[in-house]
Write an enzyme that holds these catalytic residues in place. Structure first.
Site, PDB file in Angstrom:
ATOM      1  N   SER A 133       3.864   3.130   9.887  1.00  0.00           N
ATOM      2  CA  SER A 133       2.501   3.591   9.733  1.00  0.00           C
ATOM      3  C   SER A 133       2.550   4.776   8.788  1.00  0.00           C
ATOM      4  O   SER A 133       3.346   5.695   8.996  1.00  0.00           O
ATOM      5  CB  SER A 133       1.958   3.991  11.105  1.00  0.00           C
ATOM      6  OG  SER A 133       0.595   4.255  10.989  1.00  0.00           O
ATOM      7  N   SER A 143      -1.534   5.587   3.963  1.00  0.00           N
ATOM      8  CA  SER A 143      -2.611   4.706   3.545  1.00  0.00           C
ATOM      9  C   SER A 143      -2.791   3.483   4.442  1.00  0.00           C
ATOM     10  O   SER A 143      -3.754   2.768   4.310  1.00  0.00           O
ATOM     11  CB  SER A 143      -2.377   4.259   2.103  1.00  0.00           C
ATOM     12  OG  SER A 143      -1.078   3.767   1.958  1.00  0.00           O
ATOM     13  N   GLY A 144      -1.876   3.239   5.343  1.00  0.00           N
ATOM     14  CA  GLY A 144      -2.073   2.072   6.185  1.00  0.00           C
ATOM     15  C   GLY A 144      -0.898   1.818   7.098  1.00  0.00           C
ATOM     16  O   GLY A 144      -0.042   2.681   7.292  1.00  0.00           O
ATOM     17  N   VAL A 195       2.167  -0.999   8.484  1.00  0.00           N
ATOM     18  CA  VAL A 195       2.993  -2.114   8.026  1.00  0.00           C
ATOM     19  C   VAL A 195       3.470  -2.915   9.234  1.00  0.00           C
ATOM     20  O   VAL A 195       3.919  -2.350  10.230  1.00  0.00           O
ATOM     21  CB  VAL A 195       4.197  -1.596   7.221  1.00  0.00           C
ATOM     22  CG1 VAL A 195       5.011  -2.761   6.688  1.00  0.00           C
ATOM     23  CG2 VAL A 195       3.733  -0.716   6.075  1.00  0.00           C
ATOM     24  N   LYS A 220       1.163  -5.190   4.766  1.00  0.00           N
ATOM     25  CA  LYS A 220       0.667  -3.821   4.744  1.00  0.00           C
ATOM     26  C   LYS A 220      -0.848  -3.877   4.828  1.00  0.00           C
ATOM     27  O   LYS A 220      -1.500  -4.547   4.027  1.00  0.00           O
ATOM     28  CB  LYS A 220       1.111  -3.170   3.441  1.00  0.00           C
ATOM     29  CG  LYS A 220       0.659  -1.749   3.274  1.00  0.00           C
ATOM     30  CD  LYS A 220       1.442  -1.147   2.125  1.00  0.00           C
ATOM     31  CE  LYS A 220       0.728   0.041   1.539  1.00  0.00           C
ATOM     32  NZ  LYS A 220       1.378   0.493   0.315  1.00  0.00           N
ATOM     33  N   ASP A 260       5.275   8.023  -7.656  1.00  0.00           N
ATOM     34  CA  ASP A 260       5.589   8.411  -6.279  1.00  0.00           C
ATOM     35  C   ASP A 260       6.977   7.897  -5.907  1.00  0.00           C
ATOM     36  O   ASP A 260       7.158   7.269  -4.871  1.00  0.00           O
ATOM     37  CB  ASP A 260       4.504   7.879  -5.335  1.00  0.00           C
ATOM     38  CG  ASP A 260       4.473   8.636  -4.010  1.00  0.00           C
ATOM     39  OD1 ASP A 260       5.137   9.684  -3.907  1.00  0.00           O
ATOM     40  OD2 ASP A 260       3.795   8.166  -3.075  1.00  0.00           O
TER      41      ASP A 260
END
Ligand SMILES: *[C@@H]1O[C@H](CO)[C@@H](O)[C@H](O)[C@H]1NC(C)=O
Ligand SMILES: *[C@@H]1O[C@H](CO)[C@@H](O)[C@H](O)[C@H]1NC(C)=O
Ligand SMILES: *[C@@H]1O[C@H](CO)[C@@H](O)[C@H](O)[C@H]1NC(C)=O
Length: 980
Positions: A693, A696-697, A699, A713, A812
């Site tokens: 987690s 953005s979300g 998994v 995801k 990133d």
């Protein structure tokens, strides 16, 4: 008599000199040879340093022609490694020591430097030196030139730097020097060049005493975190030729005293926060050639005095300046470059611009200029760029522009230009970008357009062009974009347009074109928009073979026949076939509730599934047919691997899991051959399958009936993830077009209003952060694996930077975004922040907010918001440091304010070199890697060195990812462990 005595004395004197000189030469040779043993010389550049010849004959050594003593050692660009060879300084006659552009590393302790006090020149640029700047204890009475730029020195500038009585050049740019720019540097009154730019100094003012350095000719402080105002005393620098304080946080007005810089040739003030009006006194700077004050908050008019100077380059773009552009500017006989874009200038352009100088670059876009384009812009035959879009320019395009054979880049869109474009203007031999959209231009495309051989973008939509599109356009083999919509073109579209193999966009919407739709060997074509014309005949089946087509709009024509089922092979984001005369059965792939709007207005279409508003097809053996079609597709996919990468855009009404809101539309896109459908996935998004987690979300790990395991995801929109829509699109757009063994593969995605789901290959070994820093003790990463992960991730990034067009910057890069499969091969993932580099941004883009993760952000990015691929290189360097040291980027064991880069640099500074042979750096290596062999150690040290060059403060100093792959790959190739 007197002369005789004089000669005699001289003779004695020379004899006296000669004896120690030969002795000196012998011991010089000894010192040189001894010191050389401290250096590693893989290229064998010092091969001829042998005891049997004189040092004066050795490579890199020079002797005083009179005394024969060694005076200079210059070993620049010799690929030498090891620590600082201070032994050279034992040669008492040595005056010049240059060791630039080698791989020397380690720190520079003061004790070693004390030996070098006889030097006049010390040049150590572009090595890997770390730690604090050396304290120069004692006197350095002769030192004229001190160049330490392009290393990784950190900490603040020691007070001894204020005590060089003879120093003329001080260059420390491109290091990691922090602290403020010290005022004591103003004691260096002999200085002529002062270069401290590209260092992460603490924000501070330019010391007002700088005005004491009256001999200064070059002041270079770009990207040095300067704040506050430019001191008035700057005007005292009467000998200054170059003043560069660009890329800082300087605010307030430009001081009037700047007008006293009588010798100044170049002033760079761009990208600061300077405000107010440009001082009239600038008009006194009669030596000035280049003036750049762009990207500030300047207001007011362009002073007549400044405009009247004989500048070669004037850049004031991106300010808030207003008023008319002074006519005197056109009288300047030297003007080559004029950049006034993004201001509020109004009135007319001086009509004589270009008549008296060799103008090459002209950009006045984004103002409120009216009137005509100056007819003489290219009268000297030098103009290359003509950019004037977004004004209110009117009248015709001057006939003379048709003779401008140097012109290669034209953007004059969104004005009020009218009349016929000169025929010759369409055939300029160098032009590659021609953008005229949004004017009132007319006339037709002449046949001689075939001479514009370099044309890649022709963007002429929204004008009144008419006539046929000539066959000759097919000769323009470099064409990537044809955007000629919203005109009055008529006649048949030449079918040979299908031979333009590089074409990416074909947009001819809203014309009166007729004939058949061309189709052919396009491999790059992503967008076709031929809507609102009079095309007839059938939709070519071969459109379904276009490998990257994502946008297809053929609506509002007179197309007939069936919809070719091949079109369902495409991974389309947009499909519109409405308003034609299509008939027959809707192909299965389109026979879903998502498609009716795309197919409407074709009264003769029928649906097997009873899709409204179409009539139902007569029953048939659909299922058998469908199976056959799938079999054909799968075979095709196996036989032609290219098509395997693809494939269907289908949209379903999501019913099974979307119970809350059964009417919700799901859009599904599949990028690879997958043996599952969306419902199987949604059923499995349960707590027990949750494996992670993040921001953005969440998994999930999902095992499918087919036996395949995938990672799912799920991104949330709404309050939990304000950016996730953008991130989702970024991720899908990037991954949808990227294929590489070291980039995670996106299999499938679907989205609806509240939920977005991405399905990836499952990575058995999770991500590098968990494996390296987590509690998983069962599978510790040995060095072999770490080296493989480093190389794999480097390859993935190199692919993004160098092989994708346009290039992709990940933004990133960090261990949790490096995923590991069952074989511990690295796959770069999570493209939520990735950006494609636009073609027009020339290698960098300015981001609107800081993105990325703490500890991994390149220093220049944190304060300029300017990224290029070198920012990824920095982050990757941090990952390498983590792989070797086992520490986290911001490890709790570091002191406050320290990250891993600083920690490694500080940890190494008291030692000497990163020498492969000694074990001095063992303490840096992850204890979990113990015990290791000396060959492993050698490699770890090599990776440390690569990591340090990747994390250099100076972006230019960082290697490209391609080079990083080479640097990391050497050994792998030797040991042939690589599986590509
Ligand atoms: C230096 O090299 C030159 C020519 O290569 C040679 O003539 C000379 O003898 C050499 N001197 C010494 C001292 O080795
Ligand atoms: C130091 O050496 C490098 C490489 O030869 C050179 O480019 C640079 O100009 C030198 N620095 C100075 C200040 O002369
Ligand atoms: C700089 O010069 C001033 C005045 O001569 C002197 O007081 C000061 O100590 C000097 N600073 C350094 C760091 O040498």
């Amino acid at each position: 008599m007197a002369s005789y005595r004089y000669r005699y004395v001289m003779l004695l004197f020379l004899l006296f000199l000669a004896i120690p000189a030969t002795v000196g030469k012998r011991s010089d040779a000894k010192i040189l040879l001894q010191t050389r043993t401290r250096l590693s010389d893989p290229a064998g550049r010092l091969r001829d340093w042998t005891a049997s010849t004189s040092p004066c004959n050795w490579t890199g050594v020079a002797c005083d022609p009179r005394s024969g003593a060694v005076a200079s050692v210059d070993l620049s660009f010799f690929d030498l490694a090891g620590g600082f060879p201070s032994g050279f300084c034992r040669i008492p006659t040595l005056r010049h020591l240059s060791l630039s552009w080698n791989d020397l590393g380690g720190g520079l302790p003061a004790a070693e430097f004390a030996l070098c006090s006889g030097l006049e020149v010390l040049n150590l640029t572009y090595n890997f030196f770390v730690g604090g700047l050396p304290e120069f204890s004692g006197e350095f009475p002769r030192l004229r030139l001190l160049d330490l730029s392009g290393n990784n020195f950190s900490g603040s500038i020691p007070p001894s730097f204020g005590r060089f009585p003879a120093l003329r050049l001080l260059s420390l740019y491109g290091n990691l020097i922090s602290g403020r720019i010290p005022t004591f540097l103003a004691n260096l009154t002999e200085l002529t060049e002062f270069k401290l730019g590209y260092n992460p100094f603490r924000p501070g003012a330019l010391p007002p005493d700088i005005g004491n350095l009256t001999k200064l000719e070059v002041l270079w402080l770009s990207l040095a975190n300067l704040a506050g105002e430019i001191p008035d005393s700057i005007g005292n620098l009467a000998n200054l030729r170059t003043l560069d304080v660009s890329n800082n946080g300087l605010a307030g007005r430009i001081p009037v005293s700047i007008g006293r810089l009588r010798s100044v040739e170049k002033i760079e003030l761009w990208r600061n926060q300077l405000s107010g009006e440009l001082p009239e006194s600038l008009g006194n700077l009669t030596s000035l050639l280049e003036f750049d004050a762009s990207q500030n908050n300047l207001t007011g008019k362009l002073p007549e005095g400044l405009a009247g100077l004989h500048l070669t380059s004037l850049a004031l773009n991106d300010n808030r300046m207003e008023g008319e552009i002074p006519a005197v500017l056109a009288q300047n006989p030297s003007l080559v470059e004029l950049k006034l874009f993004n201001n509020r200038y109004s009135g007319e352009l001086p009509p004589e611009l270009g008549r008296y100088s060799n103008l090459q670059h002209f950009d006045v876009s984004g103002n409120q200029l009216a009137g005509k384009l100056p007819p003489d812009l290219c009268s000297r035959g030098m103009l290359e760029t003509l950019v004037a879009f977004g004004n209110r320019l009117s009248g015709e395009l001057p006939e003379s522009y048709g003779d401008c054979r140097t012109l290669d880049y034209v953007r004059i869109q969104n004005n009020e230009l009218s009349g016929k474009v000169p025929d010759l203007f369409w055939s300029l031999p160098k032009i590659y970008h021609l953008e005229l959209r949004g004017n009132k231009l007319e006339g037709s495309l002449p046949r001689n357009i075939s001479c514009a051989k370099n044309l890649t973008q022709i963007i002429i939509s929204g004008n009144k062009f008419s006539g046929q599109i000539p066959q000759e356009i097919c000769a323009l083999m470099e064409l990537r974009t044809i955007n000629a919509g919203n005109n009055q073109f008529s006649g048949d579209l030449p079918l040979c347009i299908a031979d333009l193999t590089k074409l990416e966009v074909l947009d001819l919407q809203q014309n009166n074109l007729s004939g058949e739709i061309p189709a052919g060997g396009w491999t790059e074509l992503a967008d076709i928009n031929l809507s609102m014309n009079r095309f007839s005949g059938e939709i070519p089946r071969s459109l379904g073979d276009l490998p990257v087509l994502t946008y297809l709009d053929l609506s509002g024509n007179q197309l007939s026949g069936e919809i070719p089922p091949e079109l369902t092979n495409l991974k389309l984001n947009h499909l519109n076939l409405s308003g034609n005369d299509l008939s027959g059965k809707i192909p299965d792939g389109f026979d879903t509730s998502f498609f009716p709007p795309s197919l409407a207005g074709n009264p003769n279409l029928c649906s097997s599934s009873g899709l409204k508003p179409f009539r139902k097809c007569p029953p048939s053996k659909q299922k058998a047919l469908r199976r056959a079609a799938v079999a054909v597709l799968l075979t095709a996919a196996v036989v032609f691997p290219a098509t395997a990468v693809l494939l269907a855009t289908v949209c379903y009404r999501f019913i099974r899991t979307g119970k809350k809101n059964p009417g919700r539309l799901w859009k599904l896109t599949s990028f690879a051959r997958v043996g599952f459908d969306e419902s199987e996935i949604f059923e499995c998004l349960t707590e027990e399958n949750l494996i992670g987690s993040g921001g953005s979300g969440r998994v999930y790990k999902v095992s499918l009936k087919s036996g395949q395991t995938v990672a799912v995801k799920r991104l949330w929109t709404g309050p939990d993830g304000p950016n996730s829509d953008q991130e989702f699109r970024a991720e899908v757009e990037t991954l949808g077009r990227v294929r590489h063994a070291n980039i995670v593969k996106l299999l499938f995605c679907c989205s609806a209003e509240e939920c977005r789901v991405l399905v990836f290959e499952y990575m058995e070994n999770g991500n590098l952060a968990e494996t390296l820093h987590g509690n998983k003790r069962d599978q510790p990463l040995d060095w072999e694996r770490r080296a493989k992960i480093a190389l794999g991730a480097a390859r993935g990034l190199a692919y993004l930077h160098h092989d994708c067009v346009p290039a992709v910057i990940h933004r990133d890069v960090k261990p949790s975004n490096i995923l590991l499969d069952a074989e511990f091969e690295a796959h770069v993932g999570d493209f939520g922040l990735a950006r494609a580099l636009g073609r027009e941004t020339e290698g960098h883009c300015v981001m609107s907010n800081v993105a990325g993760s703490c500890g991994y952000i390149a220093p220049e990015y944190a304060y300029t918001l300017k990224i290029n691929e070198k920012s990824d290189v920095y982050s990757f360097g941090v990952v390498l440091l983590e792989l070797v040291t086992g520490k986290r980027a911001l490890d709790p064991s570091f002191e406050e304010q320290k990250d891993i880069v600083q920690w490694v640099i500080d940890a190494m500074s008291p030692k000497r070199a990163i020498e492969v042979s000694d074990m001095d750096y063992e303490f840096l290596i992850d204890p979990r890697l113990r015990p290791f062999t000396s060959s492993d150690y050698k490699e770890m040290v090599r990776v440390l060195n690569v990591a340090l060059s990747c994390t250099s403060a100076f972006p230019m100093n960082r290697p490209s990812m391609r080079r990083v792959v080479e640097l990391l790959g050497d050994r792998r190739d030797m040991n042939s462990v690589v599986q590509v």
